[in-house]
Every structure is written in C-alpha cells, then in structure tokens.
Write a protein that holds these residues in place. Structure first.
Motif, mmCIF file in Angstrom:
data_model
loop_
_atom_site.group_PDB
_atom_site.id
_atom_site.type_symbol
_atom_site.label_atom_id
_atom_site.label_comp_id
_atom_site.label_asym_id
_atom_site.label_seq_id
_atom_site.Cartn_x
_atom_site.Cartn_y
_atom_site.Cartn_z
ATOM 1 N N TYR A 147 1.755 4.921 1.119
ATOM 2 C CA TYR A 147 1.560 5.759 2.292
ATOM 3 C C TYR A 147 1.200 7.159 1.806
ATOM 4 O O TYR A 147 2.023 7.857 1.237
ATOM 5 C CB TYR A 147 2.831 5.775 3.152
ATOM 6 N N ASP A 182 4.728 5.575 9.681
ATOM 7 C CA ASP A 182 4.997 4.352 8.925
ATOM 8 C C ASP A 182 6.462 3.932 9.007
ATOM 9 O O ASP A 182 7.118 3.658 8.006
ATOM 10 C CB ASP A 182 4.571 4.517 7.462
ATOM 11 N N ARG A 228 -5.569 9.860 8.872
ATOM 12 C CA ARG A 228 -6.432 8.880 9.532
ATOM 13 C C ARG A 228 -5.731 8.291 10.761
ATOM 14 O O ARG A 228 -6.319 8.208 11.838
ATOM 15 C CB ARG A 228 -6.792 7.772 8.542
ATOM 16 N N ARG A 229 -4.482 7.918 10.612
ATOM 17 C CA ARG A 229 -3.737 7.360 11.742
ATOM 18 C C ARG A 229 -3.533 8.389 12.834
ATOM 19 O O ARG A 229 -3.617 8.072 14.024
ATOM 20 C CB ARG A 229 -2.384 6.832 11.260
ATOM 21 N N THR A 274 -3.738 8.516 4.656
ATOM 22 C CA THR A 274 -3.347 7.496 5.634
ATOM 23 C C THR A 274 -2.739 8.146 6.868
ATOM 24 O O THR A 274 -3.056 7.766 7.995
ATOM 25 C CB THR A 274 -2.337 6.516 5.004
ATOM 26 N N LYS A 318 0.844 -1.189 0.000
ATOM 27 C CA LYS A 318 0.000 0.000 0.000
ATOM 28 C C LYS A 318 0.876 1.233 0.000
ATOM 29 O O LYS A 318 1.934 1.257 0.591
ATOM 30 C CB LYS A 318 -0.885 0.008 1.244
#
Length: 153
Positions: free
Chosen positions: A5, A85, A12-13, A9, A3
């Motif tokens: 990043y 990440d 949301r995280r 993302t 996926k």
C-alpha cells in the motif's frame, strides 16, 4: 504476494472516489433531497413534520429517499475503507449488504429513467465503483486469482 500500500495507491483511490462522488452528485442530491418539499430523511428523523395523509406515490418517493441516503452513507464508508485499505470484517460485510439493498432500487430507477432525463447516467461511475467495492469486501474480486487462472490455461 501481497501488494504494498503506497502513497500512489492512496492518491489513485482517493481521486477515483472523489471523481465518482462529484460526477454523481446531482443524482445523490435528487435521491436524498427529492423535490422542493420532500426532504425524506429530515422527515424520517422528525425534524420536519410528516404529512398525515400521504398518497401512495409520496410514500414510495419517501422510502426511496431514505434508502438513497442510507446507500450514500454506506458508499462513503466503503470508499473510506477502500482508500485507507481497511481490512474487511463482518460489520463491513453487513453494511455492504444493507447498502446493496438500499442502493440497488435507486440505481435501477435512476438508470432506467436516464433515457428521459439524461441525468441518470451520472450515477453510473458511482454504481460501478460500488459494485467493485462490494466484490472487494466479499473477496470475490481478486486480481491475483484471475491472473492465476489465465496463466494456468
């Protein structure tokens, strides 16, 4: 297929992490600070004097407070790694194990006494997030792995 990043993302995280911290903040505060005179972490660092004749229950609460502080710091490190990440390595895995050992007793006590106080349920989102992050750091939870198993059935 990996996926990508993206900014979505990241946002949301970030929002999930901040909401878990805000919702669980009373439990984190009570776990770290304790009652009005406890401050177990400050006593551990010898900033505040330790009473010389601590009872068994005071030693127990002191130990839980120190463990709650360590678990909270490690949870913040895990959230930081998840938000940005950062790939997992041996050091992070050791931190996750330490965080589990420190956070599990506090979470169990907090959730078991939630019937009496009601405030213990506030730590549930942070507990669920920490379980997810622990599984992620040990590569146990992988969405693609579960999708492949479902598609093969």
């Amino acid at each position: 297929m990996d996926k990508e990043y993206t900014v979505g993302t990241f946002l949301r995280r970030f929002i999930i992490s901040v909401m878990c911290l805000i919702i669980g903040s009373p439990c984190f505060f009570l776990g770290i600070v304790g009652d009005d005179k406890a401050f177990p972490f400050l006593r551990l660092l010898h900033i505040m004097p330790m009473p010389e004749n601590m009872s068994g229950s005071e030693v127990f609460y002191f130990t839980l407070g120190v463990m709650a502080f360590l678990a909270t710091v490690i949870l913040l490190i895990m959230m930081f790694g998840w938000i940005f990440d950062i790939s997992t390595n041996r050091f992070l895995k050791i931190l996750v194990l330490i965080g589990f050992c420190c956070g599990f007793p506090n979470a169990v006590l907090c959730l078991s006494f939630s019937v009496l106080l009601g405030i213990g349920l506030l730590i549930l989102p942070a507990t669920i997030l920490s379980i997810y992050l622990s599984l992620r750091y040990f590569n146990i939870y992988d969405k693609t792995q579960f999708k492949d198993k479902i598609n093969n059935v």
